[in-house]
Design a protein around this motif. Sequence first.
Motif, PDB file in Angstrom:
ATOM      1  N   MET A   1       0.825  -1.202   0.000  1.00  0.00           N
ATOM      2  CA  MET A   1       0.000   0.000   0.000  1.00  0.00           C
ATOM      3  C   MET A   1       0.861   1.255   0.000  1.00  0.00           C
ATOM      4  SD  MET A   1      -2.428   1.311   3.117  1.00  0.00           S
ATOM      5  CE  MET A   1      -0.985   1.572   4.162  1.00  0.00           C
ATOM      6  N   VAL A   2       1.892   1.258   0.836  1.00  0.00           N
ATOM      7  CA  VAL A   2       2.773   2.427   0.938  1.00  0.00           C
ATOM      8  C   VAL A   2       3.474   2.695  -0.389  1.00  0.00           C
ATOM      9  CG1 VAL A   2       4.910   3.245   1.982  1.00  0.00           C
ATOM     10  CG2 VAL A   2       3.126   2.284   3.421  1.00  0.00           C
ATOM     11  N   PHE A   3       4.033   1.648  -0.980  1.00  0.00           N
ATOM     12  CA  PHE A   3       4.791   1.837  -2.218  1.00  0.00           C
ATOM     13  C   PHE A   3       3.866   2.086  -3.409  1.00  0.00           C
ATOM     14  CE2 PHE A   3       8.039  -0.100   0.416  1.00  0.00           C
ATOM     15  CZ  PHE A   3       9.162   0.624   0.060  1.00  0.00           C
ATOM     16  N   TRP A   4       2.668   1.489  -3.388  1.00  0.00           N
ATOM     17  CA  TRP A   4       1.711   1.751  -4.476  1.00  0.00           C
ATOM     18  C   TRP A   4       1.300   3.214  -4.499  1.00  0.00           C
ATOM     19  CZ3 TRP A   4      -3.284   3.629  -4.443  1.00  0.00           C
ATOM     20  CH2 TRP A   4      -3.950   3.601  -5.683  1.00  0.00           C
ATOM     21  N   MET A   5       0.959   3.757  -3.337  1.00  0.00           N
ATOM     22  CA  MET A   5       0.529   5.150  -3.297  1.00  0.00           C
ATOM     23  C   MET A   5       1.669   6.075  -3.682  1.00  0.00           C
ATOM     24  SD  MET A   5      -1.589   7.548  -3.036  1.00  0.00           S
ATOM     25  CE  MET A   5      -3.091   6.713  -2.529  1.00  0.00           C
ATOM     26  N   LYS A   6       2.881   5.720  -3.319  1.00  0.00           N
ATOM     27  CA  LYS A   6       4.025   6.559  -3.676  1.00  0.00           C
ATOM     28  C   LYS A   6       4.156   6.685  -5.193  1.00  0.00           C
ATOM     29  CE  LYS A   6       9.058   6.813  -3.231  1.00  0.00           C
ATOM     30  NZ  LYS A   6      10.282   6.173  -2.686  1.00  0.00           N
ATOM     31  N   GLN A   7       3.907   5.574  -5.916  1.00  0.00           N
ATOM     32  CA  GLN A   7       4.031   5.597  -7.371  1.00  0.00           C
ATOM     33  C   GLN A   7       2.758   6.097  -8.047  1.00  0.00           C
ATOM     34  OE1 GLN A   7       6.907   5.042  -8.895  1.00  0.00           O
ATOM     35  NE2 GLN A   7       7.849   4.654  -6.906  1.00  0.00           N
ATOM     36  N   ALA A   8       1.595   5.619  -7.563  1.00  0.00           N
ATOM     37  CA  ALA A   8       0.340   5.902  -8.252  1.00  0.00           C
ATOM     38  C   ALA A   8      -0.143   7.329  -8.063  1.00  0.00           C
ATOM     39  CB  ALA A   8      -0.744   4.933  -7.774  1.00  0.00           C
ATOM     40  N   ALA A   9       0.275   7.984  -6.982  1.00  0.00           N
ATOM     41  CA  ALA A   9      -0.221   9.327  -6.689  1.00  0.00           C
ATOM     42  C   ALA A   9       0.101  10.316  -7.800  1.00  0.00           C
ATOM     43  CB  ALA A   9       0.372   9.826  -5.369  1.00  0.00           C
ATOM     44  N   ARG A  10       1.168  10.046  -8.552  1.00  0.00           N
ATOM     45  CA  ARG A  10       1.554  10.980  -9.605  1.00  0.00           C
ATOM     46  C   ARG A  10       0.549  10.999 -10.754  1.00  0.00           C
ATOM     47  NH1 ARG A  10       6.718   8.233  -8.709  1.00  0.00           N
ATOM     48  NH2 ARG A  10       8.072   9.541  -7.431  1.00  0.00           N
TER      49      ARG A  10
END
Length: 276
Positions: A86-95
């Motif tokens: 979840m942490v790493f997904w949001m870091k990438q997907a937020a862009r």
Amino acid sequence: MLVPFLIMLREGMEAALIVGIIASYLKQSGRGSYMPMVWAGVGIALLLCLGLGYGINAAEGQFPQKQQELFEGIVALIAVVILTSMVFWMKQAARSIKAHLHDSIDHALNNGKGQAWALIGMVFFAVAREGLESVFFLMAAFQQDVGIGAPIGAVLGLVVATALGFAIYQGGVRLDLRKFFRWTGIFIVFVAAGLLAGAVKAFHEAGLWNGLQGIAFNLQHTLPSDSPLGVILGGMFGYQDAPTVGELLAWVLFLIPALYLFLASNKPVRTPAVTA
């Protein structure tokens, strides 16, 4: 209480971000009549998550003691995987999450028949993913904190997230979501490390893991686990006053690379939520 609050705040903010972008785009594109479908998708996802959580919790109570320990260890491992992803997904997907959701909405509503069902399905899967993450985390967290404070914290976190999400959608509140997700991400990495150490302990008590059982250090007289600070640290990060070598190794070997990978990127994470 603090850990469930912060996790549900973050999970709720992610779900609110997604639903807010969808609702805003429907409104701006003259498709406001589809909003009941959005709420239908949200409602179905919530019912599924609640039902799953209740069913798993009820089934756990039927297990013998060793099987309960094994179950708790498995749940903790699942929670570690989900929280980390979840942490790493949001870091990438937020862009690019806003553009991606807009494209998905256009595809769903321009695909002829079944437009409403397509939109319901899109919202359902988006919210259900966040909800299922919450279910497994909360089950692991409640195993570490059996008091009433944990469920109260979870409910408060969800309420605050819902209120903030609505305020952002209405344009009355502006948050730096980049910093919000970054700092909560760091916190969650520490929480996941504590859950992993707890899983190692649970597997030992279940008779599945018996290696590295020497005591790494003993702080029972300096900072006992049942002291006020020890209880707080235990609830937040899985602190133990006399961990085994295996538990400490699991904590360190997870925490250091996970934090490094999370903080390694120099590119700022841009979240468009405040202008959804």
